[in-house]
Design a protein around this motif. Structure first.
Motif, mmCIF file in Angstrom:
data_model
loop_
_atom_site.group_PDB
_atom_site.id
_atom_site.type_symbol
_atom_site.label_atom_id
_atom_site.label_comp_id
_atom_site.label_asym_id
_atom_site.label_seq_id
_atom_site.Cartn_x
_atom_site.Cartn_y
_atom_site.Cartn_z
ATOM 1 N N VAL A 4 0.869 5.999 -3.975
ATOM 2 C CA VAL A 4 0.594 6.079 -5.419
ATOM 3 C C VAL A 4 1.639 6.833 -6.126
ATOM 4 O O VAL A 4 1.869 8.012 -5.728
ATOM 5 C CB VAL A 4 -0.790 6.547 -5.548
ATOM 6 C CG1 VAL A 4 -1.127 6.694 -7.079
ATOM 7 C CG2 VAL A 4 -1.897 5.827 -4.776
ATOM 8 N N PHE A 5 2.191 6.322 -7.085
ATOM 9 C CA PHE A 5 3.253 6.827 -7.977
ATOM 10 C C PHE A 5 2.617 7.074 -9.484
ATOM 11 O O PHE A 5 1.550 6.523 -9.648
ATOM 12 C CB PHE A 5 4.476 5.932 -8.060
ATOM 13 C CG PHE A 5 5.099 5.883 -6.883
ATOM 14 C CD1 PHE A 5 5.920 6.839 -6.426
ATOM 15 C CD2 PHE A 5 5.203 4.663 -5.979
ATOM 16 C CE1 PHE A 5 6.711 6.714 -5.297
ATOM 17 C CE2 PHE A 5 5.893 4.555 -5.075
ATOM 18 C CZ PHE A 5 6.715 5.492 -4.454
ATOM 19 N N GLU A 6 3.260 8.272 -9.862
ATOM 20 C CA GLU A 6 2.917 8.408 -11.431
ATOM 21 C C GLU A 6 3.844 7.778 -12.168
ATOM 22 O O GLU A 6 5.092 7.898 -12.222
ATOM 23 C CB GLU A 6 2.969 10.041 -11.408
ATOM 24 C CG GLU A 6 2.227 10.356 -12.662
ATOM 25 C CD GLU A 6 2.469 11.768 -12.994
ATOM 26 O OE1 GLU A 6 2.604 12.350 -14.093
ATOM 27 O OE2 GLU A 6 2.344 12.540 -11.742
ATOM 28 N N THR B 76 -1.987 -1.423 -8.367
ATOM 29 C CA THR B 76 -1.939 -0.979 -6.933
ATOM 30 C C THR B 76 -0.867 0.454 -7.172
ATOM 31 O O THR B 76 -1.101 1.388 -6.604
ATOM 32 C CB THR B 76 -0.708 -1.750 -6.080
ATOM 33 O OG1 THR B 76 -1.915 -2.795 -5.766
ATOM 34 C CG2 THR B 76 -0.636 -1.221 -4.771
ATOM 35 N N LEU B 77 -0.089 0.463 -8.205
ATOM 36 C CA LEU B 77 0.924 1.495 -8.507
ATOM 37 C C LEU B 77 0.008 2.740 -8.937
ATOM 38 O O LEU B 77 0.284 4.032 -8.325
ATOM 39 C CB LEU B 77 1.691 1.179 -9.597
ATOM 40 C CG LEU B 77 2.883 0.500 -9.140
ATOM 41 C CD1 LEU B 77 3.890 0.047 -10.420
ATOM 42 C CD2 LEU B 77 3.853 1.250 -8.374
ATOM 43 N N VAL B 78 -1.049 2.778 -9.563
ATOM 44 C CA VAL B 78 -1.597 3.890 -9.969
ATOM 45 C C VAL B 78 -2.943 4.176 -9.362
ATOM 46 O O VAL B 78 -3.388 5.268 -9.126
ATOM 47 C CB VAL B 78 -1.735 4.113 -11.744
ATOM 48 C CG1 VAL B 78 -0.428 4.482 -12.126
ATOM 49 C CG2 VAL B 78 -2.483 2.660 -12.165
ATOM 50 N N GLY C 113 -3.920 2.528 -6.402
ATOM 51 C CA GLY C 113 -4.009 2.626 -4.916
ATOM 52 C C GLY C 113 -4.796 1.465 -4.502
ATOM 53 O O GLY C 113 -5.320 1.307 -3.221
ATOM 54 N N VAL D 18 8.811 5.250 -12.356
ATOM 55 C CA VAL D 18 7.615 6.071 -11.758
ATOM 56 C C VAL D 18 8.469 7.442 -11.288
ATOM 57 O O VAL D 18 9.467 7.603 -10.776
ATOM 58 C CB VAL D 18 6.944 5.540 -10.535
ATOM 59 C CG1 VAL D 18 6.284 4.364 -11.019
ATOM 60 C CG2 VAL D 18 7.935 4.978 -9.460
ATOM 61 N N LYS D 19 7.600 8.558 -10.846
ATOM 62 C CA LYS D 19 8.048 9.742 -10.359
ATOM 63 C C LYS D 19 8.418 9.753 -9.284
ATOM 64 O O LYS D 19 7.691 9.101 -8.316
ATOM 65 C CB LYS D 19 7.150 10.948 -10.775
ATOM 66 C CG LYS D 19 7.136 11.502 -12.042
ATOM 67 C CD LYS D 19 6.443 12.821 -12.102
ATOM 68 C CE LYS D 19 6.146 13.404 -13.506
ATOM 69 N NZ LYS D 19 5.272 14.511 -13.864
ATOM 70 N N PHE E 161 -6.298 -1.907 -3.432
ATOM 71 C CA PHE E 161 -5.711 -3.041 -2.658
ATOM 72 C C PHE E 161 -6.724 -3.842 -1.808
ATOM 73 O O PHE E 161 -7.546 -3.288 -0.991
ATOM 74 C CB PHE E 161 -4.659 -2.598 -1.396
ATOM 75 C CG PHE E 161 -4.066 -3.428 -0.782
ATOM 76 C CD1 PHE E 161 -4.188 -3.963 0.430
ATOM 77 C CD2 PHE E 161 -2.927 -4.230 -1.347
ATOM 78 C CE1 PHE E 161 -3.725 -5.176 1.208
ATOM 79 C CE2 PHE E 161 -2.169 -5.307 -0.795
ATOM 80 C CZ PHE E 161 -2.553 -5.714 0.512
ATOM 81 N N ALA F 143 0.844 -1.278 0.048
ATOM 82 C CA ALA F 143 0.121 0.072 -0.063
ATOM 83 C C ALA F 143 0.780 1.330 -0.073
ATOM 84 O O ALA F 143 0.555 2.395 0.487
ATOM 85 C CB ALA F 143 -1.012 -0.084 1.114
ATOM 86 N N THR F 144 2.106 1.203 -0.553
ATOM 87 C CA THR F 144 3.082 2.591 -0.624
ATOM 88 C C THR F 144 2.189 3.542 -1.520
ATOM 89 O O THR F 144 1.327 3.214 -2.017
ATOM 90 C CB THR F 144 4.221 1.985 -1.554
ATOM 91 O OG1 THR F 144 3.941 1.259 -2.376
ATOM 92 C CG2 THR F 144 5.079 1.124 -0.448
#
Lengths: 292, 198
Positions: free
Chosen positions: A170-172, B178-180, B182, B42-43, B184, A167-168
């Protein structure tokens, strides 16, 4: 306090050897690695704070900046059988360590040993900073090695670590799939048609169709078909011409699409590499669509 | 039973047994590098001191980069690093989040789990970092390992995989997103397996 604290700190951070009773040579290596991973996760899990203030900072820094930040815990393999565990704070100048411990598998006359050493320790008035955690970590390693038993980790803690890790924030994603996807490509190779086809099979993508004149590859994460590359091969005079046609199907997952996009953009280079791998020459051909 | 302890966690090592497609073709090493390139960047942001009092936050690209392995220890390394504007791989290498090493093992070492005669490779997490009770960039780590295995499986469908979390297929609907998004879902099947983080 100062002198007593320093003596006590020197004692608790000194090098200690424990008999490594994790079975025979192969088992010992695997079980010791597992122990160090487990200990890192156990002791790195609690949320703590560390100070970024160090001796080189002026007292004014403490007035102008918040020097207490969330602690980080680093696990590193630093040798074939040596690991480093570090607790501290990440700063713009590097890691401000609270303490750093190395654990090494060695062989002594009395048998295999696990050597634990605290090679960096931050003190305040001679007392070790986060000393209880430090002592506890060394104790857990020592006990596990001596008894040959892995430490007990509360299942709830493990579940929480897994949940938090996934649940890290959110990255773009940087290279989102552009509307104009990637260009098709044309490659010419002096290798015979049969040889080119056999090298095509080494491309690490799932083949969904295979004929005498080419293959169709599914590109992307398994279960998320985002792209296909249709490769047709035909003789053209003295050379063999390889044409790749890239089609993109949005899978509904932005990450899966980004993975497929990256794989597709590199497909031509991959193919060139495979064709050149066994001594053959190959070259991209410029097409009307632009420089390939 | 030397592998009994290697459960399916995202930090456990993964042992791979497969038939090399052709002599002289360094399949595992090549595919490891390709898998690094397939993970989307990713940024991220990192702080930098401008002067003694001022700190600025700078945009970085958090990406998986392949490096040459350490002689006698590993063939290749994959590091999740923060790359600043115009930084080389070497410059970015110190700003790591995790590292995975690829090692070729002696044949037969892990029989009967990995049958004799197969080339045996090991991928293990050799660096990671925890903050606030979480292993950093776990999603990228899981994605990288699963892509590498997927690549190997296309070359040898009978690939033997032992240990470590590696199957992206089952939970991917949520894990990939999950990355974009969120998203879960705690009810996902693999979560139970991942919870065996030992």
């Amino acid at each position: 306090m100062g002198i007593v604290g320093k003596v006590h700190t020197a004692k608790r951070t000194s090098v200690k050897s424990y008999p490594n009773n994790f079975g025979d040579a192969t088992e010992r290596g695997l079980r010791t690695k597992r122990l160090i991973r487990t200990v890192a996760v156990m002791f790195g899990a609690p949320t703590m704070t560390s100070s970024t203030l160090r001796g080189h900072n002026s007292a004014l820094v403490a007035l102008f900046r918040n020097t207490e930040v969330t602690s980080d815990f680093w696990y590193e393999r630093v040798g074939p059988a040596k690991w480093q565990l570090t607790l501290g704070a990440a700063t713009t100048r590097g890691v401000a360590m609270d303490w750093a411990i190395t654990v090494e598998m060695t062989m002594a006359t009395e048998g295999p040993q696990l050597v634990v050493n605290t090679f960096h320790a931050l003190t305040r008035d001679g007392a070790l900073v986060k000393g209880k955690l430090h002592d506890s970590l060394r104790q857990v390693i020592g006990n596990a090695a001596t008894t040959g038993q892995q430490p007990d980790v509360p299942p709830a803690l493990l579940t929480e670590i897994v949940r938090s890790s996934y649940a890290t924030p959110v990255f773009e994603i940087i290279d989102m799939v552009p509307t104009q996807f990637v260009d098709d490509f044309v490659i010419q190779s002096p290798s015979a048609l049969g040889e080119v086809l056999s090298r095509l099979t080494l491309a690490p993508h799932r083949v969904i169709e295979s004929t005498d004149s080419g293959m169709v590859f599914e590109v992307g994460i398994d279960g998320f078909p985002s792209g296909t590359v249709a490769v047709t091969v035909q003789p053209l005079g003295d050379v063999t011409e390889i044409r790749g046609e890239i089609t993109f199907h949005a899978s509904g997952s932005a990450v899966a699409d980004a993975v497929a996009y990256r794989m597709c953009t590199r497909f031509e280079n991959e193919l060139l590499g495979l064709l050149k791998l066994f001594g053959g020459e190959a070259a991209s051909v410029q097409t009307e669509g632009g420089d390939q | 039973m030397i592998l009994e302890s290697e459960e399916e966690s995202f930090l456990s090592p993964i042992y791979l047994g497969f038939i090399k497609p052709r002599d002289g073709y360094a399949a595992a090493s090549d595919l490891f590098v390709k898998a690094c390139r397939a993970v989307p960047p990713v940024k991220s942001y990192r702080k930098r001191s401008v002067d003694r009092r001022q700190v600025v936050s700078e945009p970085h690209s958090r990406e998986v980069v392949s490096y040459k392995g350490i002689e006698g220890q590993s063939l290749n390394l994959a590091r999740c690093v923060d790359r600043g504007p115009n930084e080389s791989d070497a410059q970015a290498s110190v700003k790591w989040q995790w590292e995975v090493a690829l090692t070729e093992m002696k044949k037969g070492t892990y029989a009967p789990f990995i049958p004799d005669g197969l080339s045996v490779y090991l991928i293990e997490v050799t660096r990671f970092r925890l903050t606030k009770g979480a292993v950093r960039d776990t999603a990228q780590l899981a994605l990288f390992r699963s892509i590498f295995i997927q690549f190997l499986r296309t070359l040898d469908p009978s690939l033997v995989v032992v240990g470590g979390q590696h199957d992206w297929q089952n939970p991917c609907g949520h894990r990939v997103n999950t990355l974009v998004d969120g998203a879960f879902d705690e009810g996902q099947g693999l979560l139970g397996q991942l919870s065996k983080l030992r």
